[in-house]
Design an enzyme around this catalytic site. Structure first.
Site, PDB file in Angstrom:
ATOM      1  N   SER A  49       4.888  -8.832  -7.341  1.00 54.09           N
ATOM      2  CA  SER A  49       4.352  -8.722  -5.980  1.00 54.09           C
ATOM      3  C   SER A  49       5.043  -9.755  -5.107  1.00 54.09           C
ATOM      4  O   SER A  49       5.406 -10.836  -5.596  1.00 54.09           O
ATOM      5  CB  SER A  49       2.853  -9.012  -5.986  1.00 54.09           C
ATOM      6  OG  SER A  49       2.379  -9.197  -4.669  1.00 54.09           O
TER       7      SER A  49
ATOM      8  N   TYR B  50      -3.786 -14.288  -8.789  1.00 54.74           N
ATOM      9  CA  TYR B  50      -2.904 -13.115  -8.690  1.00 54.74           C
ATOM     10  C   TYR B  50      -1.437 -13.553  -8.569  1.00 54.74           C
ATOM     11  O   TYR B  50      -0.564 -13.072  -9.299  1.00 54.74           O
ATOM     12  CB  TYR B  50      -3.325 -12.285  -7.479  1.00 54.74           C
ATOM     13  CG  TYR B  50      -2.545 -11.007  -7.302  1.00 54.74           C
ATOM     14  CD1 TYR B  50      -2.739  -9.928  -8.155  1.00 54.74           C
ATOM     15  CD2 TYR B  50      -1.619 -10.881  -6.268  1.00 54.74           C
ATOM     16  CE1 TYR B  50      -2.020  -8.748  -7.978  1.00 54.74           C
ATOM     17  CE2 TYR B  50      -0.902  -9.708  -6.088  1.00 54.74           C
ATOM     18  CZ  TYR B  50      -1.110  -8.642  -6.951  1.00 54.74           C
ATOM     19  OH  TYR B  50      -0.400  -7.479  -6.783  1.00 54.74           O
TER      20      TYR B  50
HETATM   21  N1  LIG Z   1      -0.727  -1.991  -3.634  1.00 54.37           N
HETATM   22  C1  LIG Z   1      -0.033  -3.042  -3.237  1.00 54.37           C
HETATM   23  O1  LIG Z   1       0.060  -3.374  -2.030  1.00 54.37           O
HETATM   24  C2  LIG Z   1       0.686  -3.894  -4.246  1.00 54.37           C
HETATM   25  C3  LIG Z   1       1.479  -4.939  -3.759  1.00 54.37           C
HETATM   26  C4  LIG Z   1       2.159  -5.726  -4.656  1.00 54.37           C
HETATM   27  C5  LIG Z   1       2.074  -5.470  -6.012  1.00 54.37           C
HETATM   28  N2  LIG Z   1       1.287  -4.453  -6.468  1.00 54.37           N
HETATM   29  C6  LIG Z   1       1.220  -4.246  -7.916  1.00 54.37           C
HETATM   30  O2  LIG Z   1       1.567  -2.902  -8.209  1.00 54.37           O
HETATM   31  C7  LIG Z   1       0.849  -2.469  -9.370  1.00 54.37           C
HETATM   32  C8  LIG Z   1       0.094  -1.179  -9.049  1.00 54.37           C
HETATM   33  O3  LIG Z   1      -0.773  -1.451  -7.962  1.00 54.37           O
HETATM   34  P1  LIG Z   1      -1.618  -0.304  -7.239  1.00 54.37           P
HETATM   35  O4  LIG Z   1      -1.820  -0.773  -5.852  1.00 54.37           O
HETATM   36  O5  LIG Z   1      -1.014   1.025  -7.504  1.00 54.37           O
HETATM   37  O6  LIG Z   1      -3.009  -0.457  -8.019  1.00 54.37           O
HETATM   38  P2  LIG Z   1      -4.255   0.534  -8.170  1.00 54.37           P
HETATM   39  O7  LIG Z   1      -4.167   1.658  -7.217  1.00 54.37           O
HETATM   40  O8  LIG Z   1      -5.462  -0.345  -8.157  1.00 54.37           O
HETATM   41  O9  LIG Z   1      -4.047   1.105  -9.648  1.00 54.37           O
HETATM   42  C9  LIG Z   1      -4.080   0.217 -10.723  1.00 54.37           C
HETATM   43  C10 LIG Z   1      -3.701   0.947 -11.992  1.00 54.37           C
HETATM   44  O10 LIG Z   1      -3.709  -0.015 -13.073  1.00 54.37           O
HETATM   45  C11 LIG Z   1      -4.562   0.473 -14.103  1.00 54.37           C
HETATM   46  N3  LIG Z   1      -5.163  -0.655 -14.811  1.00 54.37           N
HETATM   47  C12 LIG Z   1      -5.813  -1.721 -14.282  1.00 54.37           C
HETATM   48  N4  LIG Z   1      -6.209  -2.553 -15.256  1.00 54.37           N
HETATM   49  C13 LIG Z   1      -5.807  -1.998 -16.420  1.00 54.37           C
HETATM   50  C14 LIG Z   1      -5.917  -2.369 -17.772  1.00 54.37           C
HETATM   51  N5  LIG Z   1      -6.539  -3.492 -18.146  1.00 54.37           N
HETATM   52  N6  LIG Z   1      -5.373  -1.572 -18.722  1.00 54.37           N
HETATM   53  C15 LIG Z   1      -4.749  -0.421 -18.371  1.00 54.37           C
HETATM   54  N7  LIG Z   1      -4.608  -0.013 -17.113  1.00 54.37           N
HETATM   55  C16 LIG Z   1      -5.136  -0.789 -16.141  1.00 54.37           C
HETATM   56  C17 LIG Z   1      -5.585   1.348 -13.399  1.00 54.37           C
HETATM   57  O11 LIG Z   1      -6.175   2.226 -14.338  1.00 54.37           O
HETATM   58  P3  LIG Z   1      -7.545   3.042 -13.961  1.00 54.37           P
HETATM   59  O12 LIG Z   1      -7.162   4.001 -12.874  1.00 54.37           O
HETATM   60  O13 LIG Z   1      -7.926   3.749 -15.188  1.00 54.37           O
HETATM   61  O14 LIG Z   1      -8.521   2.020 -13.495  1.00 54.37           O
HETATM   62  C18 LIG Z   1      -4.685   2.032 -12.362  1.00 54.37           C
HETATM   63  O15 LIG Z   1      -3.988   3.088 -12.958  1.00 54.37           O
HETATM   64  C19 LIG Z   1      -0.069  -3.628  -9.763  1.00 54.37           C
HETATM   65  O16 LIG Z   1       0.524  -4.390 -10.781  1.00 54.37           O
HETATM   66  C20 LIG Z   1      -0.166  -4.445  -8.490  1.00 54.37           C
HETATM   67  O17 LIG Z   1      -0.452  -5.788  -8.742  1.00 54.37           O
HETATM   68  C21 LIG Z   1       0.586  -3.658  -5.615  1.00 54.37           C
END
Ligand SMILES: NC(=O)c1ccc[n+]([C@@H]2O[C@H](COP(=O)([O-])OP(=O)(O)OC[C@H]3O[C@@H](n4cnc5c(N)ncnc54)[C@H](OP(=O)(O)O)[C@@H]3O)[C@@H](O)[C@H]2O)c1
Length: 253
Positions: free
Chosen positions: A144, A157
């Site tokens: 991130s 985080y």
């Molecule tokens: N969105 C942003 O702006 C942003 C920015 C920077 C970095 N990121 C990073 O990008 C990645 C994806 O983010 P996102 O925004 O797409 O998140 P999201 O929509 O909240 O989705 C999170 C995903 O991770 C899975 N997950 C969470 N904890 C888990 C665990 N313990 N074991 C297995 N699966 C798990 C969830 O599974 P379930 O659906 O089954 O709960 C879901 O599929 C993350 O690493 C996040 O930190 C996101």
């Protein structure tokens, strides 16, 4: 390729929603056999799989908590029995739990570290024997840009994601000469379930637009392929320019 499938095999954690779902769709569209890993969201995971299959892609769905060693071992063992190989690992699953450090309980800090950092470590360790045997592998870690511009409340985080970037470089040192490439993609603000609850606080009109999950999947697909063979241990920020366009003066993104 393997005897069991004539496609490369990819494991994508957090594939049920958001960025991970877009990565699954993209890798499947590129012809990879995708193993989508999720933790809770059964219906969402099935929906992504149905979409991929409707487009002619190959996908298998697995439930596992990436932070639990035994679940990771069972997961990877099962995928290897099913597909015979793992070529690409995308450590995308992650959680956010923003709180000021002074108000954070130890268990809350530890859970963020466990999912965001220990999880990728466990997954990487589990796939390495196969990748080393193949002399080919790609590990792509999703960090991130909070590592560089953390918001208030993001110590856990940002530390977890900073650790993930360091893990990338450390592992690249260890296995880089064995045909395995390990790189990081660092997203900016992307509209997903993770950012929904905080998007109003973060604002949206200043700086670059919010990203959509598909803004990230192209970079991941590139790093997963043969053309990325000369790229090792790097972090690629994909944030529409937020890092360079941020207001100066310590206010962050
Ligand atoms: N969105 C942003 O702006 C942003 C920015 C920077 C970095 N990121 C990073 O990008 C990645 C994806 O983010 P996102 O925004 O797409 O998140 P999201 O929509 O909240 O989705 C999170 C995903 O991770 C899975 N997950 C969470 N904890 C888990 C665990 N313990 N074991 C297995 N699966 C798990 C969830 O599974 P379930 O659906 O089954 O709960 C879901 O599929 C993350 O690493 C996040 O930190 C996101």
């Amino acid at each position: 390729m393997t005897a069991l499938t004539n496609r490369r095999v990819a494991v994508v954690t957090g594939g049920s929603r958001g960025i991970g779902a877009a990565i699954c769709r993209r890798l499947a569209a590129d012809g990879l056999s995708v193993h989508l890993v999720y933790r809770d969201a059964d219906d969402a995971a099935k929906r992504v799989a149905t979409e991929i299959e409707a487009e002619g892609g190959e996908v298998f769905v697995h439930r596992a908590d990436v932070a639990e060693e035994t679940e990771v071992r069972t997961l990877i063992g099962g995928i290897l029995r099913q597909s015979g190989a793992i070529h690409v690992l995308v450590n995308n699953a992650g959680i956010i739990d923003d709180r000021l450090l002074a108000l954070t309980k130890l268990a809350q800090w530890e859970r963020v570290l466990k999912v965001n950092l220990t999880g990728p470590w466990l997954l990487s360790r589990a796939v390495l024997p196969t990748m080393l045997e193949q002399s080919w592998g790609r590990i792509i870690n999703i960090s991130s840009n909070s590592v560089r511009i953390p918001g208030a409340g993001q110590t856990a985080y940002a530390a977890s994601k900073g650790g993930l970037e360091a893990l990338t470089r450390g592992l690249a040192m260890e296995v880089g000469r064995k045909g395995i490439r390990i790189n990081t993609v660092a997203p900016g603000r992307v509209r997903t379930d993770m950012t929904d609850p905080v998007s109003a606080q973060l604002g949206g009109n200043e700086g670059p637009r919010w990203g959509v999950p598909e803004d990230l999947s192209g970079m991941v697909a590139f790093l997963a392929g043969d053309e990325a063979d000369y790229i090792q241990g790097q972090t690629f920020t994909v944030d529409g320019g937020r890092l360079v366009m941020r207001p100066r003066g310590g206010k962050g993104a």
